[in-house]
Design an enzyme around this catalytic site. Structure first.
Site, PDB file in Angstrom:
ATOM      1  N   LYS A  65       0.819  -1.223   0.000  1.00 21.59           N
ATOM      2  CA  LYS A  65       0.000   0.000   0.000  1.00 21.59           C
ATOM      3  C   LYS A  65       0.853   1.274   0.000  1.00 21.59           C
ATOM      4  O   LYS A  65       0.420   2.310  -0.476  1.00 21.59           O
ATOM      5  CB  LYS A  65      -0.937   0.008   1.205  1.00 21.59           C
ATOM      6  CG  LYS A  65      -2.071  -1.011   1.113  1.00 21.59           C
ATOM      7  CD  LYS A  65      -3.021  -0.859   2.288  1.00 21.59           C
ATOM      8  CE  LYS A  65      -4.126  -1.895   2.246  1.00 21.59           C
ATOM      9  NZ  LYS A  65      -5.084  -1.749   3.344  1.00 21.59           N
ATOM     10  N   ASP A 101     -10.002   2.686   2.362  1.00 24.26           N
ATOM     11  CA  ASP A 101     -10.199   2.168   3.734  1.00 24.26           C
ATOM     12  C   ASP A 101     -10.769   3.299   4.584  1.00 24.26           C
ATOM     13  O   ASP A 101     -11.599   3.091   5.471  1.00 24.26           O
ATOM     14  CB  ASP A 101      -8.860   1.705   4.353  1.00 24.26           C
ATOM     15  CG  ASP A 101      -8.390   0.375   3.769  1.00 24.26           C
ATOM     16  OD1 ASP A 101      -9.233  -0.387   3.278  1.00 24.26           O
ATOM     17  OD2 ASP A 101      -7.168   0.113   3.800  1.00 24.26           O
ATOM     18  N   GLY A 127      -0.604   0.687  12.521  1.00 23.84           N
ATOM     19  CA  GLY A 127      -0.264   0.267  11.157  1.00 23.84           C
ATOM     20  C   GLY A 127      -1.123   0.974  10.117  1.00 23.84           C
ATOM     21  O   GLY A 127      -1.708   2.032  10.379  1.00 23.84           O
TER      22      GLY A 127
HETATM   23  P1  NAP Z   1      -0.486  -3.610   9.792  1.00 24.99           P
HETATM   24  O1  NAP Z   1      -0.163  -2.469   8.894  1.00 24.99           O
HETATM   25  O2  NAP Z   1       0.396  -4.784   9.870  1.00 24.99           O
HETATM   26  O3  NAP Z   1      -0.668  -2.974  11.256  1.00 24.99           O
HETATM   27  C1  NAP Z   1      -1.097  -3.696  12.374  1.00 24.99           C
HETATM   28  C2  NAP Z   1      -0.677  -2.960  13.632  1.00 24.99           C
HETATM   29  O4  NAP Z   1      -1.179  -3.719  14.724  1.00 24.99           O
HETATM   30  C3  NAP Z   1       0.828  -2.877  13.795  1.00 24.99           C
HETATM   31  O5  NAP Z   1       1.323  -1.687  13.267  1.00 24.99           O
HETATM   32  C4  NAP Z   1       1.003  -2.969  15.306  1.00 24.99           C
HETATM   33  O6  NAP Z   1       0.954  -1.656  15.896  1.00 24.99           O
HETATM   34  C5  NAP Z   1      -0.217  -3.733  15.763  1.00 24.99           C
HETATM   35  N1  NAP Z   1       0.129  -5.139  16.046  1.00 24.99           N
HETATM   36  C6  NAP Z   1       0.618  -6.062  15.190  1.00 24.99           C
HETATM   37  N2  NAP Z   1       0.803  -7.243  15.812  1.00 24.99           N
HETATM   38  C7  NAP Z   1       0.426  -7.044  17.084  1.00 24.99           C
HETATM   39  C8  NAP Z   1       0.394  -7.876  18.240  1.00 24.99           C
HETATM   40  N3  NAP Z   1       0.789  -9.157  18.201  1.00 24.99           N
HETATM   41  N4  NAP Z   1      -0.055  -7.344  19.399  1.00 24.99           N
HETATM   42  C9  NAP Z   1      -0.455  -6.046  19.476  1.00 24.99           C
HETATM   43  N5  NAP Z   1      -0.428  -5.214  18.415  1.00 24.99           N
HETATM   44  C10 NAP Z   1      -0.011  -5.714  17.240  1.00 24.99           C
HETATM   45  O7  NAP Z   1      -1.932  -4.198   9.438  1.00 24.99           O
HETATM   46  P2  NAP Z   1      -3.217  -3.383   8.957  1.00 24.99           P
HETATM   47  O8  NAP Z   1      -3.285  -3.384   7.501  1.00 24.99           O
HETATM   48  O9  NAP Z   1      -3.227  -2.093   9.680  1.00 24.99           O
HETATM   49  O10 NAP Z   1      -4.395  -4.347   9.469  1.00 24.99           O
HETATM   50  C11 NAP Z   1      -4.691  -4.470  10.835  1.00 24.99           C
HETATM   51  C12 NAP Z   1      -5.978  -5.270  11.021  1.00 24.99           C
HETATM   52  O11 NAP Z   1      -7.065  -4.552  10.441  1.00 24.99           O
HETATM   53  C13 NAP Z   1      -5.957  -6.647  10.341  1.00 24.99           C
HETATM   54  O12 NAP Z   1      -6.622  -7.565  11.168  1.00 24.99           O
HETATM   55  C14 NAP Z   1      -6.740  -6.423   9.076  1.00 24.99           C
HETATM   56  O13 NAP Z   1      -7.387  -7.590   8.624  1.00 24.99           O
HETATM   57  C15 NAP Z   1      -7.750  -5.392   9.534  1.00 24.99           C
HETATM   58  N6  NAP Z   1      -8.229  -4.560   8.423  1.00 24.99           N
HETATM   59  C16 NAP Z   1      -9.541  -4.597   8.134  1.00 24.99           C
HETATM   60  C17 NAP Z   1     -10.032  -3.815   7.116  1.00 24.99           C
HETATM   61  C18 NAP Z   1     -11.506  -3.851   6.802  1.00 24.99           C
HETATM   62  O14 NAP Z   1     -11.873  -3.424   5.712  1.00 24.99           O
HETATM   63  N7  NAP Z   1     -12.333  -4.321   7.711  1.00 24.99           N
HETATM   64  C19 NAP Z   1      -9.166  -2.984   6.379  1.00 24.99           C
HETATM   65  C20 NAP Z   1      -7.816  -2.962   6.703  1.00 24.99           C
HETATM   66  C21 NAP Z   1      -7.355  -3.774   7.734  1.00 24.99           C
HETATM   67  P3  NAP Z   1       2.020  -1.272  17.053  1.00 24.99           P
HETATM   68  O15 NAP Z   1       3.340  -1.721  16.546  1.00 24.99           O
HETATM   69  O16 NAP Z   1       1.872   0.207  17.129  1.00 24.99           O
HETATM   70  O17 NAP Z   1       1.608  -1.970  18.310  1.00 24.99           O
END
Ligand code: NAP
Length: 273
Positions: A65, A101, A127
């Site tokens: 992205k 999003d 994230g």
């Molecule tokens: P990402 O860029 O990998 O970010 C996830 C964030 O969550 C990380 O930056 C981290 O923040 C935190 N994290 C990761 N592993 C963790 C753990 N084990 N314990 C605590 N915090 C943790 O992923 P993303 O794209 O933002 O997606 C995040 C979630 O949102 C996913 O489950 C995804 O499926 C969902 N999502 C849903 C939609 C929808 O349309 N419904 C759209 C996008 C994403 P820190 O390092 O600051 O703790």
């Protein structure tokens, strides 16, 4: 045949083709929405190939992205602010990147009658999804925002109009009552369904819990929220909303809420029943 698709690294479990074919059918547009799994070094070429093929639009997912932004001709304001593009429009050989999003999150709030104006919110994670959510909240009148991050001391790239508090998880228990918690971490996502990002006791401080996760239908966080009699909403409507918003950009038209809601109901049945 009009070409649409999703560009990412690992797309085996994606339900985007199902969602987009329902939208295309709902708005009487022809086309095929395919999955394009590529390595990082192939992203630039893929964009050029889509251009040559005359693709209408492409979505982008983890982990490209941000990577994709440097290969596009124009970037929308919200995508610049968030630092991520999940939707590309190909118009007269010009590529424009957007972040739907952001729009999808707004549609989820509206569909569930969640009012954020002047409210106090807690966002878990920092994230890509968190950045879209934070930008939306910031642009739409949130009163107070606290971001919870495992690396609270290290975050430097969340810059919005207001300065928000960024705290570690250990400090959640010290917070006063707030209105809404939004989980933007993958904690609780299939297959790690027995994980909850925060303790059940802390959920009692909020009236509404939104989890962006849509698989499973009810995460442990949402289960606890329901047990505590809180409003609990999963991320499926946002997923549908971001896809609809992409199609609106690709076709330069509005899609009615009745079409969106019928697609949502259909996907719910296909995915959860
Ligand atoms: P990402 O860029 O990998 O970010 C996830 C964030 O969550 C990380 O930056 C981290 O923040 C935190 N994290 C990761 N592993 C963790 C753990 N084990 N314990 C605590 N915090 C943790 O992923 P993303 O794209 O933002 O997606 C995040 C979630 O949102 C996913 O489950 C995804 O499926 C969902 N999502 C849903 C939609 C929808 O349309 N419904 C759209 C996008 C994403 P820190 O390092 O600051 O703790």
């Amino acid at each position: 045949m009009r070409i649409y698709g999703l560009l990412g690294e690992s797309l085996k479990h994606s339900i985007s083709p199902m969602i987009h074919s329902l939208i295309l059918k709902g708005i009487n547009e022809e086309g095929t929405y395919e999955l394009y799994e590529v390595e990082k070094q192939e992203v630039k070429n893929s964009i050029n190939k889509f251009k040559e093929l005359g693709a209408v639009g492409v979505n982008v997912t983890i982990p490209y992205k941000t990577e994709v932004m440097k290969y596009l001709d124009k970037i929308s304001e919200e995508a610049k602010k968030i630092g991520a593009v999940n939707t590309i429009c190909f118009k007269n050989k010009i590529t424009i990147g957007y972040n739907t999003d952001y729009t999808g999150f707004g549609m989820l709030l509206k569909n569930n009658d969640i009012d954020i104006y002047n409210k106090k919110a807690l966002v878990l994670g920092s994230g890509g999804a968190a950045k879209s959510v934070i930008a939306y909240l910031n642009d739409n009148g949130i009163g107070e925002l606290t971001i919870v991050s495992r690396g609270a001391n290290k975050i430097e790239d969340i810059h919005y109009k207001k300065q928000y508090d960024i705290i570690p998880y250990a400090e959640i228990s010290k917070l006063e009552n707030k209105d809404i918690i939004i989980n933007c971490t993958p904690c609780g996502m299939y297959p790690s369904v027995d994980i909850c990002p925060i303790e059940k006791g802390s959920i009692a401080k909020f009236s509404t819990v939104v989890d962006l996760i849509y698989n499973p239908k009810e995460t442990l966080l949402l289960k606890y929220a329901k047990e505590l009699d809180k409003k609990a909403v999963n991320g499926l409507y946002m997923l549908i909303g971001q896809a609809v918003a992409a199609q609106e950009l690709w076709h330069d038209r509005k899609i009615s809420s009745s079409i969106i809601n019928s697609i949502y109901e259909r996907v719910k049945v296909e995915k959860y029943d």
